[in-house]
Design a protein around this motif. Structure first.
Motif, PDB file in Angstrom:
ATOM      1  N   VAL A 105       0.854  -1.180   0.000  1.00  0.00           N
ATOM      2  CA  VAL A 105       0.000   0.000   0.000  1.00  0.00           C
ATOM      3  C   VAL A 105       0.894   1.236   0.000  1.00  0.00           C
ATOM      4  O   VAL A 105       1.796   1.351   0.821  1.00  0.00           O
ATOM      5  CB  VAL A 105      -0.904   0.014   1.259  1.00  0.00           C
ATOM      6  N   SER A 142       1.643   4.521   1.097  1.00  0.00           N
ATOM      7  CA  SER A 142       1.201   5.331   2.231  1.00  0.00           C
ATOM      8  C   SER A 142       1.619   6.778   2.039  1.00  0.00           C
ATOM      9  O   SER A 142       2.647   7.066   1.431  1.00  0.00           O
ATOM     10  CB  SER A 142       1.812   4.786   3.518  1.00  0.00           C
ATOM     11  N   LEU A 161      -1.389   0.106   9.365  1.00  0.00           N
ATOM     12  CA  LEU A 161      -2.046   1.130   8.567  1.00  0.00           C
ATOM     13  C   LEU A 161      -3.411   0.622   8.131  1.00  0.00           C
ATOM     14  O   LEU A 161      -3.534  -0.512   7.675  1.00  0.00           O
ATOM     15  CB  LEU A 161      -1.197   1.444   7.332  1.00  0.00           C
ATOM     16  N   ARG A 212      -6.667   1.767   5.682  1.00  0.00           N
ATOM     17  CA  ARG A 212      -7.142   2.696   4.659  1.00  0.00           C
ATOM     18  C   ARG A 212      -8.647   2.549   4.537  1.00  0.00           C
ATOM     19  O   ARG A 212      -9.161   1.454   4.330  1.00  0.00           O
ATOM     20  CB  ARG A 212      -6.479   2.417   3.329  1.00  0.00           C
ATOM     21  N   ARG A 272      -9.084   8.073   3.083  1.00  0.00           N
ATOM     22  CA  ARG A 272      -8.417   8.388   4.347  1.00  0.00           C
ATOM     23  C   ARG A 272      -7.529   7.238   4.788  1.00  0.00           C
ATOM     24  O   ARG A 272      -7.794   6.079   4.502  1.00  0.00           O
ATOM     25  CB  ARG A 272      -9.443   8.661   5.461  1.00  0.00           C
ATOM     26  N   GLU A 273      -6.457   7.581   5.507  1.00  0.00           N
ATOM     27  CA  GLU A 273      -5.564   6.595   6.095  1.00  0.00           C
ATOM     28  C   GLU A 273      -5.474   6.847   7.590  1.00  0.00           C
ATOM     29  O   GLU A 273      -5.499   7.992   8.038  1.00  0.00           O
ATOM     30  CB  GLU A 273      -4.160   6.698   5.510  1.00  0.00           C
ATOM     31  N   LEU A 300      -2.959   5.510  10.710  1.00  0.00           N
ATOM     32  CA  LEU A 300      -1.809   4.739  11.156  1.00  0.00           C
ATOM     33  C   LEU A 300      -1.853   4.672  12.676  1.00  0.00           C
ATOM     34  O   LEU A 300      -2.021   5.696  13.337  1.00  0.00           O
ATOM     35  CB  LEU A 300      -0.517   5.401  10.702  1.00  0.00           C
ATOM     36  N   ALA A 336      -5.274   9.672   1.850  1.00  0.00           N
ATOM     37  CA  ALA A 336      -4.500   8.676   1.122  1.00  0.00           C
ATOM     38  C   ALA A 336      -4.018   9.265  -0.192  1.00  0.00           C
ATOM     39  O   ALA A 336      -4.703  10.083  -0.799  1.00  0.00           O
ATOM     40  CB  ALA A 336      -5.350   7.434   0.864  1.00  0.00           C
TER      41      ALA A 336
END
Length: 74
Positions: A4, A6, A22, A24, A28-29, A31, A73
């Motif tokens: 992915v 990031s 992480l 997703r 939006r992400e 962590l 993201a």
């Protein structure tokens, strides 16, 4: 399994954090990792919100231990 891409850069130092993951959700992400930075101010013991190291990031520190970093993201 494909990696992915990031939006979290090397400024967070996540390559050294084995307990991070992480998530997703659409654009939006999120962590989640252990907090590894030395804080030079009094931290709220329950929840502390702050702007992130990079533009567009929001950091939420929970229980002085867990760091949630929210971003868009890429």
């Amino acid at each position: 399994m494909t990696p992915v891409n990031s939006s979290f850069g090397s400024r967070f130092g996540m390559e050294y954090m084995p307990t991070s993951f992480l998530v997703r959700m659409g654009k939006r992400e999120m962590l989640v990792c252990r907090d590894f930075r030395k804080r030079f101010y009094a931290v709220n013991p329950i929840m502390e919100c702050d702007t992130g190291v990079q533009a567009g990031h929001l950091e939420i520190l929970l229980m002085r231990r867990w760091l949630l970093i929210l971003s868009k993201a890429h």
